[in-house]
Design a protein around this motif. Structure first.
Motif, short mmCIF file in Angstrom:
data_model
loop_
_atom_site.label_atom_id
_atom_site.label_comp_id
_atom_site.label_asym_id
_atom_site.label_seq_id
_atom_site.Cartn_x
_atom_site.Cartn_y
_atom_site.Cartn_z
N MET A 1 8.64 9.39 1.93
CA MET A 1 8.64 9.18 0.49
C MET A 1 8.31 10.46 -0.26
O MET A 1 8.75 10.65 -1.40
CB MET A 1 7.63 8.09 0.12
CG MET A 1 8.04 6.70 0.59
SD MET A 1 6.77 5.45 0.26
CE MET A 1 6.71 5.52 -1.54
N ARG A 2 7.57 11.37 0.36
CA ARG A 2 7.25 12.66 -0.28
C ARG A 2 8.35 13.70 -0.10
O ARG A 2 8.22 14.82 -0.60
CB ARG A 2 5.93 13.19 0.29
CG ARG A 2 4.73 12.31 -0.01
CD ARG A 2 3.43 13.04 0.30
NE ARG A 2 3.33 13.39 1.70
CZ ARG A 2 2.73 12.62 2.62
NH1 ARG A 2 2.20 11.44 2.27
NH2 ARG A 2 2.66 13.00 3.87
N GLY A 3 9.40 13.38 0.63
CA GLY A 3 10.51 14.31 0.82
C GLY A 3 10.42 15.18 2.05
O GLY A 3 11.22 16.11 2.19
N ARG A 4 9.52 14.89 2.97
CA ARG A 4 9.37 15.69 4.19
C ARG A 4 10.38 15.25 5.24
O ARG A 4 10.78 14.09 5.32
CB ARG A 4 7.96 15.51 4.76
CG ARG A 4 6.83 16.04 3.89
CD ARG A 4 6.74 17.56 4.00
NE ARG A 4 6.54 18.00 5.37
CZ ARG A 4 5.35 18.06 5.97
NH1 ARG A 4 4.25 17.68 5.33
NH2 ARG A 4 5.24 18.52 7.20
N SER B 1 0.81 -1.22 0.00
CA SER B 1 0.00 0.00 0.00
C SER B 1 0.85 1.27 0.00
O SER B 1 0.33 2.36 -0.28
CB SER B 1 -0.93 0.01 1.22
OG SER B 1 -0.17 -0.02 2.42
N PHE B 2 2.14 1.20 0.30
CA PHE B 2 2.99 2.39 0.32
C PHE B 2 3.40 2.82 -1.08
O PHE B 2 3.83 3.97 -1.26
CB PHE B 2 4.27 2.12 1.15
CG PHE B 2 4.01 1.87 2.61
CD1 PHE B 2 3.09 2.64 3.30
CD2 PHE B 2 4.68 0.87 3.28
CE1 PHE B 2 2.86 2.42 4.65
CE2 PHE B 2 4.46 0.65 4.62
CZ PHE B 2 3.53 1.42 5.32
N GLY B 3 3.30 1.95 -2.05
CA GLY B 3 3.75 2.30 -3.40
C GLY B 3 5.25 2.29 -3.54
O GLY B 3 5.81 3.09 -4.32
N LEU B 4 5.93 1.40 -2.83
CA LEU B 4 7.39 1.31 -2.92
C LEU B 4 7.81 0.74 -4.26
O LEU B 4 7.02 0.14 -4.99
CB LEU B 4 7.92 0.43 -1.78
CG LEU B 4 7.75 0.99 -0.36
CD1 LEU B 4 8.12 -0.07 0.67
CD2 LEU B 4 8.59 2.25 -0.16
N HIS B 5 9.05 0.92 -4.59
CA HIS B 5 9.61 0.40 -5.83
C HIS B 5 9.45 -1.13 -5.86
O HIS B 5 9.60 -1.80 -4.83
CB HIS B 5 11.09 0.78 -5.94
CG HIS B 5 11.68 0.58 -7.28
ND1 HIS B 5 12.15 -0.64 -7.72
CD2 HIS B 5 11.87 1.44 -8.33
CE1 HIS B 5 12.62 -0.53 -8.94
NE2 HIS B 5 12.46 0.74 -9.34
#
Length: 646
Positions: free
Chosen positions: A39-42, A8-12
């Motif tokens: 993952m969004r860069g925060r 569900s995280f959308g990892l590679h």
């Protein structure tokens, strides 16, 4: 946010395959909250209990972004590259070597199906492989602050392309005194924008201030929740006198179902003594603390993980980040003074939603610290007594720690013994020197069976003929050609003219001058002639010859070979220590005899005898082995000065 799987995280896709290979199915709460914003860069500021899966919470989103950047670069081959193909973009700081090695191992597991590289940088091992990692530009460097600062002092130790910075177990770095080192590390990093992830089991006030300096608009996760032991840990207190702790531990290991356990002690010395006592009782045991070499620490931890070592006796160095699957027991042999340390210790068991046992030995002196731990845990910890065990403190047992007063007394006794040995050695050395001055030898010039000869003069037995022998029959002193082989002749003249010595006016010798050499004034030889004798024989002084070594006036004096009147000079002591004269410069008088030895003999008087010149050329150009050996031995000592006349 809730999630039932890592998909569900959308990892590679390569990361998801690695996660499945490792057997991870359901993410932990800290992973659910930290991975999406990372993952969004925060920037992320996460506070979670130990053993909650923080390592995967920061590695997975970072590696996901690395793979996306590489894929984008591959899709646009014509785009100018902003960084080299291989450059270190991720830096992870950890407090201990063991945690650094463990994080690097996890990174290698997650990168199983990718080309992401990683390296661990910590002390106790050689720097060459770590230097190679810097130069080759591995993607992820996991480092301890101290060794990282060592590499920063070299030109290769730069991270100009850093994009991700992670601080793992930041509160432990504070406890170990690494906060100043962390600030120094930050000064070495580039000022370009980067993403920072801040993970800690507890959040003391200094760590909060540091996070405010490093993070920009971070996502705070569990920041207000006070850390507690995991719910799967069963905590038990064992009241026991200090002298019976070791015996109680052995009984518990025999009676209780202890498959494997980490036993925490207060100091390194107590850990060593306890491990030794357990080994003597047949328990498979190893010690782990900061005084052990890195190889010993690695072997102990590896043996404990593979089951060959049952008990690991450790200090708080093993309380952070050490992940041992299915660890059954944690035993606090000594109660920690800080409740946070207790939480980290017991957190080695019941990891990843498992269950475990936490035993604590409580002495009467530990009651205050243990009550603080109970208040922090917000629960009353049950107390047990082992049936059939003799708790009497009168029963003997080897002490694990020597009392402070006894240690100080032992140190003072050792220092006193060292001072006594040093004084005895000094007295013996002084006695030997005094014996050498009084009875070790006779003064120079005194009669003795042992004949003292100058190293520059050949023994009498090597000469042929009498004192009035011919010059070619007498051995010439190496290095003194051009000044005359000997300056004191058999009949008392100080300088021999015409036969190999420099002459002031011509090649003729003075009246009564002897052609054979005579040794310097030594035991068994004639004393130095007086000035009256010298005047009576009309010795010739070479033109341009300076006074002997140590003479006050280096003047140039020319005396007629015959009938010349020369001023008398007081007798000089041949045995005095010569002084080093200044080096001869162009246009200055010739240097004294001590400096002429071994020098070039090209400046000879034109009136020297042909036979002497022939011998001179033969000696200079060809020479024989005996003369070369004699010259080498003579040059080792400083030649004696020869008195001159003013």
């Amino acid at each position: 946010m809730t999630s039932s799987s890592f998909d569900s995280f959308g990892l590679h896709p390569d990361l998801r395959k690695a996660i499945a290979r490792l057997g991870f199915a359901t993410p932990s709460p800290i992973q659910v909250q930290a991975i999406p914003p990372a993952m969004r860069g925060r920037d992320v500021l996460a506070c979670a209990m130990t053993g909650s899966g923080k390592t995967a919470a920061f590695l997975l989103p970072i590696m996901h972004r690395l793979l996306l950047d590489r894929q984008a670069a591959a899709d646009q081959p014509g785009t100018p590259a902003t960084r080299p193909n291989r450059a270190t973009r991720v830096l992870v700081l950890t407090p201990t070597r063991e945690l650094a090695a463990q994080v690097r191992a996890h990174a290698a597991d997650f990168a199983w199906f990718t080309d992401i590289t990683s390296a661990a940088v910590f002390g106790g091992v050689g720097m060459q492989p770590q230097e190679a990692a810097f130069r080759s530009g591995v993607d992820i460097i996991v480092a301890c602050p101290g060794r990282l600062l060592d590499h920063f002092t070299y030109p290769y130790g730069k991270l100009p392309h850093l994009d991700f910075l992670v601080l793992d177990e930041a509160d432990r770095m504070l406890d170990m005194g690494f906060l100043p080192d962390i600030r120094r590390v930050l000064r070495h990093l580039p000022t370009t924008p980067r993403q920072t992830l801040f993970f800690s089991a507890t959040m003391p006030e200094p760590i909060v201030h540091l996070s405010r300096e490093m993070l920009k608009n971070p996502v705070a996760i569990d920041i207000d929740r006070e850390s507690k032991p995991a719910d799967g840990i069963t905590q038990t207190a064992w009241p026991v006198p200090e002298a019976r702790k070791t015996a109680l531990l052995l009984e518990i290991l025999q009676r209780e179902n202890v498959r494997n356990a980490i036993v925490f002690t207060r100091t390194k010395h107590r850990a060593d003594r306890l491990a030794k006592a357990l080994v003597e009782q047949g328990v498979s045991c190893a010690a782990l603390h900061g005084n052990r070499s890195q190889n010993q620490r690695t072997q102990a931890l590896a043996g404990f993980k593979d089951g060959s070592i049952r008990i690991l006796v450790a200090t708080d160095i093993a309380a952070r980040g050490i992940d041992v699957e299915a660890l059954s027991h944690v035993i606090n042999f000594d109660v920690p003074h800080i409740s946070d340390d207790y939480i980290h210790r017991v957190g080695r068991t019941a990891r990843a939603n498992r269950v475990g046992q936490a035993y604590t030995f409580v002495t009467p002196d530990d009651e205050a610290d243990f009550r603080q731990i109970e208040r922090r845990s917000e629960k009353k910890i049950i107390r047990r007594r082992l049936e059939g065990f003799d708790y009497s403190a009168s029963v003997g047992g080897e002490a694990l720690e020597i009392p402070l007063a006894q240690r100080i007394a032992a140190i003072r006794a050792r220092k006193a013994e060292e001072r006594a040995r040093a004084a005895a050695k000094a007295a013996a050395r002084a006695a030997r020197e005094a014996a050498g001055r009084t009875g070790g030898g006779q003064p120079r010039g005194a009669g003795s069976n042992h004949t003292h000869r100058s190293p520059a003069i050949a023994p009498r037995s090597t000469r042929t003929g009498s004192h009035h022998g011919t010059p070619q029959d007498s051995p010439r002193t190496p290095g003194r050609e051009g000044f005359g082989s000997d300056f004191r002749t058999g009949t008392g003249s100080s300088f021999r003219a015409g036969s190999g010595s420099r002459s002031g006016g011509g090649g003729g010798g003075g009246a009564g001058a002897s052609s054979g050499p005579r040794p310097l004034g030594r035991t068994g030889h004639s004393p130095r002639p007086t000035s009256d004798q010298e005047r009576s024989h009309g010795a010739t002084r070479p033109t341009g010859q300076g006074p002997g070594r140590g003479a006050p006036h280096p003047t140039i004096v020319s005396v007629q070979a015959q009938g010349g009147e020369r001023p008398s000079t007081p007798a000089r002591d041949d045995d005095r220590t010569p002084m080093r004269p200044p080096s001869r410069q162009v246009g200055q008088p010739c240097a004294p005899l001590g400096q002429i030895q071994g020098a070039s003999h090209s400046r000879r008087h034109p009136d020297q005898g042909s036979r002497h010149r022939s011998d001179q050329r033969s000696s200079d150009r060809q020479g024989n082995r005996d003369q070369a050996s004699r010259r080498s031995s003579q040059n080792q000592g400083r030649p004696r000065s020869v008195p001159m006349f003013d």
